[in-house]
Design a protein around this motif. Sequence first.
Motif, PDB file in Angstrom:
ATOM      1  N   ALA A  79      98.151  40.708  48.446  1.00  0.00           N
ATOM      2  CA  ALA A  79      97.151  40.362  47.432  1.00  0.00           C
ATOM      3  C   ALA A  79      97.587  39.111  46.682  1.00  0.00           C
ATOM      4  CB  ALA A  79      96.964  41.520  46.451  1.00  0.00           C
ATOM      5  N   VAL A  80      96.729  38.104  46.651  1.00  0.00           N
ATOM      6  CA  VAL A  80      97.008  36.856  45.937  1.00  0.00           C
ATOM      7  C   VAL A  80      96.255  36.863  44.608  1.00  0.00           C
ATOM      8  CG1 VAL A  80      96.842  34.334  45.987  1.00  0.00           C
ATOM      9  CG2 VAL A  80      97.342  35.603  48.095  1.00  0.00           C
ATOM     10  N   ILE A  81      96.980  36.621  43.535  1.00  0.00           N
ATOM     11  CA  ILE A  81      96.387  36.585  42.196  1.00  0.00           C
ATOM     12  C   ILE A  81      96.541  35.172  41.631  1.00  0.00           C
ATOM     13  CG2 ILE A  81      96.455  37.532  39.854  1.00  0.00           C
ATOM     14  CD1 ILE A  81      97.710  40.061  41.024  1.00  0.00           C
ATOM     15  N   PRO A  82      95.446  34.435  41.420  1.00  0.00           N
ATOM     16  CA  PRO A  82      95.543  33.071  40.884  1.00  0.00           C
ATOM     17  C   PRO A  82      95.877  33.067  39.389  1.00  0.00           C
ATOM     18  CG  PRO A  82      93.449  33.469  42.026  1.00  0.00           C
ATOM     19  CD  PRO A  82      94.067  34.798  41.766  1.00  0.00           C
ATOM     20  N   LEU A  83      96.786  32.184  39.001  1.00  0.00           N
ATOM     21  CA  LEU A  83      97.085  31.922  37.591  1.00  0.00           C
ATOM     22  C   LEU A  83      96.885  30.428  37.370  1.00  0.00           C
ATOM     23  CD1 LEU A  83      98.659  34.677  38.079  1.00  0.00           C
ATOM     24  CD2 LEU A  83     100.126  33.961  36.195  1.00  0.00           C
ATOM     25  N   GLN A  84      95.656  30.050  37.086  1.00  0.00           N
ATOM     26  CA  GLN A  84      95.282  28.644  36.998  1.00  0.00           C
ATOM     27  C   GLN A  84      94.825  28.307  35.581  1.00  0.00           C
ATOM     28  OE1 GLN A  84      95.535  26.927  40.006  1.00  0.00           O
ATOM     29  NE2 GLN A  84      96.048  28.809  41.086  1.00  0.00           N
ATOM     30  N   GLY A  85      95.548  27.424  34.897  1.00  0.00           N
ATOM     31  CA  GLY A  85      95.129  26.985  33.572  1.00  0.00           C
ATOM     32  C   GLY A  85      96.118  27.366  32.480  1.00  0.00           C
ATOM     33  N   GLU A  86      95.676  27.221  31.262  1.00  0.00           N
ATOM     34  CA  GLU A  86      96.519  27.510  30.110  1.00  0.00           C
ATOM     35  C   GLU A  86      96.608  29.015  29.870  1.00  0.00           C
ATOM     36  OE1 GLU A  86      96.777  26.489  25.300  1.00  0.00           O
ATOM     37  OE2 GLU A  86      95.230  25.581  26.569  1.00  0.00           O
ATOM     38  N   ILE A  87      97.770  29.468  29.427  1.00  0.00           N
ATOM     39  CA  ILE A  87      97.978  30.888  29.129  1.00  0.00           C
ATOM     40  C   ILE A  87      97.626  31.134  27.667  1.00  0.00           C
ATOM     41  CG2 ILE A  87      99.665  32.755  29.034  1.00  0.00           C
ATOM     42  CD1 ILE A  87     101.250  31.262  31.198  1.00  0.00           C
ATOM     43  N   ALA A  88      96.676  32.004  27.434  1.00  0.00           N
ATOM     44  CA  ALA A  88      96.215  32.267  26.074  1.00  0.00           C
ATOM     45  C   ALA A  88      95.604  33.660  26.009  1.00  0.00           C
ATOM     46  CB  ALA A  88      95.204  31.217  25.632  1.00  0.00           C
ATOM     47  N   TYR A  89      95.151  34.038  24.829  1.00  0.00           N
ATOM     48  CA  TYR A  89      94.566  35.362  24.649  1.00  0.00           C
ATOM     49  C   TYR A  89      93.054  35.379  24.718  1.00  0.00           C
ATOM     50  CZ  TYR A  89      98.632  38.245  23.771  1.00  0.00           C
ATOM     51  OH  TYR A  89      99.784  38.963  23.932  1.00  0.00           O
ATOM     52  N   GLY A  90      92.415  34.233  24.825  1.00  0.00           N
ATOM     53  CA  GLY A  90      90.964  34.234  24.909  1.00  0.00           C
ATOM     54  C   GLY A  90      90.433  32.864  25.219  1.00  0.00           C
ATOM     55  N   GLN A  91      89.174  32.823  25.644  1.00  0.00           N
ATOM     56  CA  GLN A  91      88.509  31.565  25.937  1.00  0.00           C
ATOM     57  C   GLN A  91      87.766  31.077  24.701  1.00  0.00           C
ATOM     58  OE1 GLN A  91      87.610  33.097  30.446  1.00  0.00           O
ATOM     59  NE2 GLN A  91      86.114  31.843  29.455  1.00  0.00           N
ATOM     60  N   SER A  92      87.724  29.773  24.542  1.00  0.00           N
ATOM     61  CA  SER A  92      87.106  29.219  23.340  1.00  0.00           C
ATOM     62  C   SER A  92      85.608  29.033  23.488  1.00  0.00           C
ATOM     63  CB  SER A  92      87.764  27.870  22.994  1.00  0.00           C
ATOM     64  OG  SER A  92      87.547  26.942  24.037  1.00  0.00           O
ATOM     65  N   GLY A 148      84.738  37.517  23.452  1.00  0.00           N
ATOM     66  CA  GLY A 148      85.610  36.370  23.242  1.00  0.00           C
ATOM     67  C   GLY A 148      84.902  35.234  22.540  1.00  0.00           C
ATOM     68  N   TYR A 149      83.632  35.013  22.919  1.00  0.00           N
ATOM     69  CA  TYR A 149      82.874  33.931  22.317  1.00  0.00           C
ATOM     70  C   TYR A 149      82.611  34.220  20.845  1.00  0.00           C
ATOM     71  CZ  TYR A 149      79.143  30.558  21.514  1.00  0.00           C
ATOM     72  OH  TYR A 149      78.380  29.545  21.014  1.00  0.00           O
ATOM     73  N   SER A 150      82.226  35.467  20.533  1.00  0.00           N
ATOM     74  CA  SER A 150      81.912  35.806  19.146  1.00  0.00           C
ATOM     75  C   SER A 150      83.161  35.749  18.281  1.00  0.00           C
ATOM     76  CB  SER A 150      81.281  37.201  19.071  1.00  0.00           C
ATOM     77  OG  SER A 150      82.183  38.183  19.530  1.00  0.00           O
ATOM     78  N   THR A 151      84.321  36.153  18.870  1.00  0.00           N
ATOM     79  CA  THR A 151      85.572  36.095  18.117  1.00  0.00           C
ATOM     80  C   THR A 151      85.908  34.665  17.752  1.00  0.00           C
ATOM     81  OG1 THR A 151      86.411  38.063  19.217  1.00  0.00           O
ATOM     82  CG2 THR A 151      88.035  36.625  18.193  1.00  0.00           C
ATOM     83  N   ASN A 152      85.818  33.764  18.732  1.00  0.00           N
ATOM     84  CA  ASN A 152      86.126  32.365  18.470  1.00  0.00           C
ATOM     85  C   ASN A 152      85.078  31.711  17.588  1.00  0.00           C
ATOM     86  OD1 ASN A 152      88.603  31.446  20.131  1.00  0.00           O
ATOM     87  ND2 ASN A 152      87.478  32.795  21.507  1.00  0.00           N
ATOM     88  N   PHE A 153      83.820  32.133  17.713  1.00  0.00           N
ATOM     89  CA  PHE A 153      82.780  31.598  16.855  1.00  0.00           C
ATOM     90  C   PHE A 153      83.045  32.006  15.409  1.00  0.00           C
ATOM     91  CE2 PHE A 153      78.682  32.098  14.667  1.00  0.00           C
ATOM     92  CZ  PHE A 153      78.220  30.807  14.752  1.00  0.00           C
ATOM     93  N   ALA A 154      83.473  33.274  15.227  1.00  0.00           N
ATOM     94  CA  ALA A 154      83.787  33.742  13.881  1.00  0.00           C
ATOM     95  C   ALA A 154      84.945  32.947  13.300  1.00  0.00           C
ATOM     96  CB  ALA A 154      84.123  35.230  13.913  1.00  0.00           C
ATOM     97  N   TYR A 155      85.945  32.644  14.146  1.00  0.00           N
ATOM     98  CA  TYR A 155      87.082  31.843  13.705  1.00  0.00           C
ATOM     99  C   TYR A 155      86.610  30.452  13.282  1.00  0.00           C
ATOM    100  CZ  TYR A 155      91.024  28.679  14.091  1.00  0.00           C
ATOM    101  OH  TYR A 155      91.953  27.701  13.845  1.00  0.00           O
TER     102      TYR A 155
END
Length: 312
Positions: free
Chosen positions: A46-59, A281-288
């Motif tokens: 099983a291949v699992i891609p890890l592409q991009g920045e490591i973070a807790y949510g999308q902006s 995730g969107y609502s969390t970042n929007f609230a921020y």
Amino acid sequence: MEKDTKLVLGIAGGGFLVLIILFVTILSLLGNSDGLNGTSFGNTVAVIPLQGEIAYGQSSFLESSVITPQTVTDSIKEAEEDSSVSAIVLDVNSPGGSPVASEEIMNAVKNSSKPVVVWISDIGASGAYLVASPADKIVASPSSIVGSIGVILSLTDLSGLYQKIGVNQYAIKAGEYKDMGASYRNLTPEETVMLQGMVDQDYEYFIKQVAENRNLDVEYVRSIAEGKIYTGTQAKDLKLVDETGDREKAIEMAARLGGISGDYNVITLTPTESLADILKGYSTNFAYALGKGIGSLINQDSVQSSVDYSLR
């Protein structure tokens, strides 16, 4: 005679039931064709891609190149629970990111019940290298960028610019250090020492984790750390990776570590977020962002919004 007939039929029926139970049990142990992509028992990587920045949510909806601990750990769990999968390959192309998020994924790799091989394509640096470090084997493209073992805390002092354009920004605060890192003033010497201590502590932790995960001496890792970056070839010479090569080499290595002696299948587990997760995730970042906008009436660039603290 009738009783004897009933007894014989009862015994025969009971025996038939036992045979059915044994048959079902054997099928359960061997696995069925309903596993990932219908593969047979134990011949899949099983291949699992890890592409991009490591973070807790999308902006935002448009920002998809973010690696979250939840999606990675879910994919590892999915591979672990599927009897057709014998090994896991993490396809890494990341500059790092959040220290805590990186550590969470690192622990998932370390605690995996199945062999894990990491393949670093373009870049596996800082937090991404921390994620890779406990893998059973690390394979890096010869020209990849590996390492950058370090911690950075970025701040911005715009006080000179504010003076030139006639902006007089200030804060009403409770707590001496509440506006530490604000863009309208520089740090005091005491604040610099305080923040440097935090960064140094995380740096030492980073070094010790790499040393432990790669079975290297702490002082040796410290000597090659310092935020330095290396090519995949250099990283192999420095024992930061095990082999250089391409994706196929990493998959082949994983298959053999998983005990597959012949041909094998390869599947890709691409994490997919539900609409509810995206909206959350969107609502969390929007609230921020909304909170930041309201807060700008008091202090537009408080330490919470101006500080970039990451393993990258």
